[in-house]
Enzyme design. Structure first.
Site, PDB file in Angstrom:
ATOM      1  N   LYS A 156       0.825  -1.210   0.000  1.00  0.00           N
ATOM      2  CA  LYS A 156       0.000   0.000   0.000  1.00  0.00           C
ATOM      3  C   LYS A 156       0.852   1.249   0.000  1.00  0.00           C
ATOM      4  CE  LYS A 156      -3.988  -2.063   2.081  1.00  0.00           C
ATOM      5  NZ  LYS A 156      -4.003  -2.913   3.246  1.00  0.00           N
TER       6      LYS A 156
HETATM    7  N1  GLU Z   1      -4.545  -7.089   7.938  1.00  0.00           N
HETATM    8  C1  GLU Z   1      -3.555  -7.888   7.262  1.00  0.00           C
HETATM    9  C2  GLU Z   1      -3.198  -7.233   5.937  1.00  0.00           C
HETATM   10  O1  GLU Z   1      -3.965  -6.442   5.433  1.00  0.00           O
HETATM   11  C3  GLU Z   1      -4.046  -9.298   6.995  1.00  0.00           C
HETATM   12  C4  GLU Z   1      -4.150 -10.089   8.228  1.00  0.00           C
HETATM   13  C5  GLU Z   1      -4.585 -11.520   8.072  1.00  0.00           C
HETATM   14  O2  GLU Z   1      -5.212 -11.863   7.050  1.00  0.00           O
HETATM   15  O3  GLU Z   1      -4.333 -12.286   8.983  1.00  0.00           O
HETATM   16  O4  GLU Z   1      -2.147  -7.533   5.416  1.00  0.00           O
END
Ligand code: GLU
Length: 310
Positions: free
Chosen positions: A244
């Site tokens: 990102k």
């Molecule tokens: N929030 C994490 C991300 O956007 C993913 C976490 C997960 O899938 O365990 O990379």
């Protein structure tokens, strides 16, 4: 013998984006892979916003993400879970570990750790356990760390095969809370997956090296361990992972998702090694998802990272 519910429990999967930037092609692959893996067997697919690290959360992005997913035809089950509303559960979990003497206060600064740690591992600095037996009187509490013991955590990934990590060698006692910051991702993910009854985690392969720490915490809390499937990562044309922060372009940028969503999902299916029929070219998103639910084959998903197909 007819199969029973216990022989064949309902899959409960999830997509858990961090709203620190808009959904990009890598997140689309994770959303689609987790959705199809849950829905192919008639399971549930939950959505969780990992908005715990509030300073990094970009205002409005969580709503944009939901709108983009909706425009692409994804339908999630139940209410969206927001980690920012669940701090008390992470606090309870951390306190439980401290009471059980499985976690302890650490007063080391990063530079102190860097000075004494052995060579940094790919997971960062390996914590040498300085504060394990009590905080020295001159130190202030900076973090809570969970104790790890000299064991190898090993599991069978549904896509990447066997994955093992020696926690003492790769990270040492790891942080579950920083005094000046949020609860750590590993703690929150494990508490939330257990609270939602998640039994299948499908996500990008950048998180595979986090999985042993999460399985370790599940064991400590006596939570069940879900089945894990780590998907290949989308890279840019130079082979770098889309992130990102750097090179990821929002899915919605320059695209009319209502019109082009079907084509985007077809490309994501091909990225995941699936062979959608050419008759689906030009089909709306809902039809492509319908085909995916009926035909998704996890055995065809490649392990290697690759650029997104045009
Ligand atoms: N929030 C994490 C991300 O956007 C993913 C976490 C997960 O899938 O365990 O990379």
């Amino acid at each position: 013998m007819p199969s029973t519910v216990t022989d064949n429990p309902q899959v409960i999967g999830r997509f858990a984006p961090s709203p620190t930037g808009p959904l990009h092609l890598g997140s689309l692959v994770a959303a689609l892979g987790s959705y199809l893996m849950a829905k192919r067997g008639g399971g549930l697919w939950y959505l969780r916003m990992e908005d715990l690290d509030l300073p990094r959360v970009v205002p409005g992005i969580a709503d944009d993400m939901l709108a983009t997913l909706e425009m692409l035809g994804f339908e999630w089950d139940g209410e969206v879970v927001y980690q920012s509303h669940r701090t008390r559960y992470y606090q309870e979990a951390a306190e439980h570990l401290v009471r059980s003497r499985l976690a302890y206060a650490c007063g080391c600064t990063r530079s102190e750790i860097a000075q004494i740690a052995s060579a940094p591992h790919e997971e960062g600095l390996v914590y040498p356990g300085v504060c394990r037996d009590g905080l020295a009187p001159e130190k202030v509490e900076r973090a809570l760390r969970v104790k790890v013991y000299d064991e190898v955590v090993s599991y069978m990934d549904g896509i990447m095969g066997r994955y093992s990590q020696h926690l003492t060698a790769s990270c040492g006692d790891f942080v579950i809370h920083r005094a000046d910051g949020p609860y750590a991702y590993h703690l929150a993910v494990v508490v939330d997956d257990a609270a939602s009854g998640i039994n299948q985690v499908v996500r990008g392969a950048d998180l595979i090296s986090s999985t042993p720490r999460q399985i370790y915490l599940q064991r400590v809390f006596r939570y069940p361990t879900p089945d894990y499937f780590h998907l290949p990562l989308v890279t840019d044309p130079n082979g770098a992972k889309l992130s990102k922060r750097d090179n990821a372009v929002s899915l919605a940028a320059g695209r009319d998702l209502a019109r082009e969503g079907g084509a985007l999902l077809l490309s994501a299916l091909r990225f995941l090694g699936q062979l959608p029929p050419s008759a689906l070219a030009g089909a709306p998103s809902a039809e492509v998802l319908f085909w995916g639910v009926a035909n998704f084959n996890p055995d065809a998903v490649p392990r290697a990272s690759a650029p997104f197909p045009d």
